[in-house]
Design an enzyme around this catalytic site. Structure first.
Site, PDB file in Angstrom:
ATOM      1  CB  SER A 128      13.910  -1.968   1.989  1.00  0.00           C
ATOM      2  OG  SER A 128      12.919  -1.166   2.585  1.00  0.00           O
ATOM      3  CE1 TYR A 153       9.986  -5.085  -1.206  1.00  0.00           C
ATOM      4  CE2 TYR A 153       9.605  -3.932   0.860  1.00  0.00           C
ATOM      5  CZ  TYR A 153      10.249  -4.022  -0.350  1.00  0.00           C
ATOM      6  OH  TYR A 153      11.166  -3.071  -0.695  1.00  0.00           O
ATOM      7  CE  LYS A 157      13.764  -5.703  -1.432  1.00  0.00           C
ATOM      8  NZ  LYS A 157      14.476  -5.943  -2.700  1.00  0.00           N
TER       9      LYS A 157
HETATM   10  C1  UD1 Z   1       6.613   1.575   1.644  1.00  0.00           C
HETATM   11  C2  UD1 Z   1       6.906   0.219   2.183  1.00  0.00           C
HETATM   12  C3  UD1 Z   1       8.391  -0.012   2.164  1.00  0.00           C
HETATM   13  C4  UD1 Z   1       8.910   0.131   0.753  1.00  0.00           C
HETATM   14  C5  UD1 Z   1       8.532   1.503   0.224  1.00  0.00           C
HETATM   15  C6  UD1 Z   1       8.886   1.611  -1.233  1.00  0.00           C
HETATM   16  C7  UD1 Z   1       5.113  -0.207   3.816  1.00  0.00           C
HETATM   17  C8  UD1 Z   1       4.782  -0.442   5.257  1.00  0.00           C
HETATM   18  N1  UD1 Z   1       6.392   0.066   3.539  1.00  0.00           N
HETATM   19  O1  UD1 Z   1       7.166   2.528   2.536  1.00  0.00           O
HETATM   20  O2  UD1 Z   1       8.691  -1.286   2.640  1.00  0.00           O
HETATM   21  O3  UD1 Z   1      10.310  -0.019   0.725  1.00  0.00           O
HETATM   22  O4  UD1 Z   1       7.131   1.720   0.347  1.00  0.00           O
HETATM   23  O5  UD1 Z   1       8.848   2.927  -1.642  1.00  0.00           O
HETATM   24  O6  UD1 Z   1       4.247  -0.236   2.969  1.00  0.00           O
HETATM   25  N2  UD1 Z   1       0.673   7.901   2.791  1.00  0.00           N
HETATM   26  C9  UD1 Z   1      -0.510   8.620   2.865  1.00  0.00           C
HETATM   27  N3  UD1 Z   1      -1.411   8.495   1.844  1.00  0.00           N
HETATM   28  C10 UD1 Z   1      -1.183   7.688   0.755  1.00  0.00           C
HETATM   29  C11 UD1 Z   1       0.034   6.959   0.693  1.00  0.00           C
HETATM   30  C12 UD1 Z   1       0.941   7.082   1.732  1.00  0.00           C
HETATM   31  O7  UD1 Z   1      -0.747   9.347   3.819  1.00  0.00           O
HETATM   32  O8  UD1 Z   1      -2.062   7.597  -0.120  1.00  0.00           O
HETATM   33  C13 UD1 Z   1       1.667   8.056   3.868  1.00  0.00           C
HETATM   34  C14 UD1 Z   1       1.982   6.758   4.601  1.00  0.00           C
HETATM   35  O9  UD1 Z   1       1.096   6.556   5.655  1.00  0.00           O
HETATM   36  C15 UD1 Z   1       3.422   7.025   5.029  1.00  0.00           C
HETATM   37  C16 UD1 Z   1       3.990   7.930   3.947  1.00  0.00           C
HETATM   38  O10 UD1 Z   1       2.876   8.472   3.265  1.00  0.00           O
HETATM   39  O11 UD1 Z   1       3.432   7.754   6.221  1.00  0.00           O
HETATM   40  C17 UD1 Z   1       4.853   7.181   2.949  1.00  0.00           C
HETATM   41  O12 UD1 Z   1       4.126   6.061   2.464  1.00  0.00           O
HETATM   42  P1  UD1 Z   1       4.655   5.184   1.230  1.00  0.00           P
HETATM   43  O13 UD1 Z   1       5.044   6.050   0.102  1.00  0.00           O
HETATM   44  O14 UD1 Z   1       3.639   4.108   0.977  1.00  0.00           O
HETATM   45  O15 UD1 Z   1       6.010   4.550   1.778  1.00  0.00           O
HETATM   46  P2  UD1 Z   1       6.292   3.691   3.106  1.00  0.00           P
HETATM   47  O16 UD1 Z   1       5.071   3.152   3.676  1.00  0.00           O
HETATM   48  O17 UD1 Z   1       7.169   4.509   3.989  1.00  0.00           O
END
Ligand code: UD1
Length: 342
Positions: A128, A153, A157
């Site tokens: 990742s 997690y 990795k």
């Molecule tokens: C997360 C994990 C990462 C993992 C990946 C799997 C963390 C810190 N990282 O990545 O290790 O490999 O998922 O796919 O959790 N967001 C919103 N609203 C929501 C959900 C997300 O605004 O309800 C935003 C988050 O703040 C972020 C972006 O969307 O900026 C992507 O979030 P997400 O899909 O959870 O992925 P990551 O956090 O990048």
């Protein structure tokens, strides 16, 4: 290569199932093991609906060392292993780190021990971009330092990559770690896709469930980051592109084209998209407004991360084919298909 037999661990999961389809379509003989802790045997039907063939499936918990060794003993002539089987919820890993170390590290060690014992030398690992932490420069390439992990997690990795590197040095293993950025989307047939359990933690399944009426509104976690529109930036990549990269990496090992025993590649598109960009694109492809509101920042979120894809493009010989519109359109099609069945 159609005579080659490949074992896919976690092959009923989100990325695993798309990779199984890709391998079957290329003519590989695919074996799947999965403990079904975060997946379902019904995924086999989805795979078969696309490829015309159910892969040979065994329910196996890789934390069980004896059962894992017995599996490898009774399944001969495996030419390569693609190892997806792992737990992946960041928040859960903070609450229950030992579950993550047992599953993601224990399972990995037992699979590697079996590979060494049965002389299976080709190994692909599901890593990742989380290993990079908050990047010092963007886009981020594979030479960037691995930062202290922000969660158990993430640590599994990092440690997983180290275990594989050391195994390559010691036992003659040939391995490739693929560092995924943010996988999204589903197979264009909508026969397989992501199946989150409970309230989705990741952005895209939350968006599609909101659009389908299961959730009231999306919360955008922060609009005061130092980015053009204030929301976080990620490199969203279609899961089918990720699946294809595993096959390209597998060919690289089977054809002995690798430059060293252990290689690492970023899997991203190279383009950064904000949360608001994703909302806008989703609204465009779905033709409907997405209810959303801005809320507080989520603890542990990186501000901005996207891939330098030069090494994957030029050395691995793989490039993402799809864009966010394709990926979000397929995710929406998949969500609608699940809802029409339930
Ligand atoms: C997360 C994990 C990462 C993992 C990946 C799997 C963390 C810190 N990282 O990545 O290790 O490999 O998922 O796919 O959790 N967001 C919103 N609203 C929501 C959900 C997300 O605004 O309800 C935003 C988050 O703040 C972020 C972006 O969307 O900026 C992507 O979030 P997400 O899909 O959870 O992925 P990551 O956090 O990048």
């Amino acid at each position: 290569m159609s005579d080659k037999r490949i074992l896919v661990t976690g092959g009923l999961g989100y990325i695993g199932s798309h990779t199984v389809v890709c391998l079957q379509e290329a003519g590989f003989d695919v074996l799947v093991v999965d403990d079904c802790s975060n997946s379902s045997e019904k995924v086999l039907d989805g795979i078969a609906a696309i490829s015309g063939k159910k892969p040979y499936f065994t329910k196996l918990d890789l934390r069980d060392k004896e059962a894992t060794e017995a599996y490898f003993k009774s399944h001969s002539n495996i030419d390569g292993v693609i190892h997806f089987a792992a737990s992946k919820a960041v928040g859960e890993s903070v609450a229950d780190p030992l579950k993550y170390y047992e599953n993601n590290i224990g399972g990995l060690v037992y699979v590697l021990q079996a590979c060494v014992k049965h002389q299976i030398n080709n190994f692909i690992f599901s890593s990742s971009c989380t290993v990079y932490g908050e990047p010092d420069t963007l886009p981020i390439d594979e030479s960037a330092p691995v930062k202290p992990a922000a969660s158990p997690y993430g640590n599994t990795k990092q440690v997983g990559e180290e275990i594989i590197l050391e195994s390559c040095k010691a036992y003659g293993l040939q391995a490739i770690s693929l560092r995924y950025f943010n996988p999204i989307g589903a197979h264009e047939s909508a026969e397989i896709g992501e199946l989150p359990i409970g309230v989705p933690q990741n952005l895209v399944p939350f968006i599609t469930q909101t659009a389908a009426g299961l959730r009231k509104e999306l919360e955008v976690f922060g609009d005061d980051y130092p980015t053009p529109d204030g929301s976080c930036i990620r490199d969203y990549i279609h899961v089918v592109d990720i699946a294809e990269a595993h096959m390209v990496a597998l060919y690289r090992l089977l054809e002995q084209k690798n430059n060293s025993d252990y290689e690492v590649f970023n899997l991203g598109t190279g383009a950064g998209s904000s949360v608001f960009d994703i909302i806008k694109t989703f609204e465009k492809v779905s033709g409907q407004a997405l209810p959303h509101k801005v809320s507080d920042r989520r603890a542990g979120d990186i501000i901005s991360v996207y891939a330098d894809t030069k090494k994957a493009n030029e050395v691995l010989g793989w490039k993402a084919r799809f864009n966010n519109e394709d990926a979000l359109g397929s995710a929406w099609k998949w969500e609608q298909k699940i809802r029409s069945k339930s």
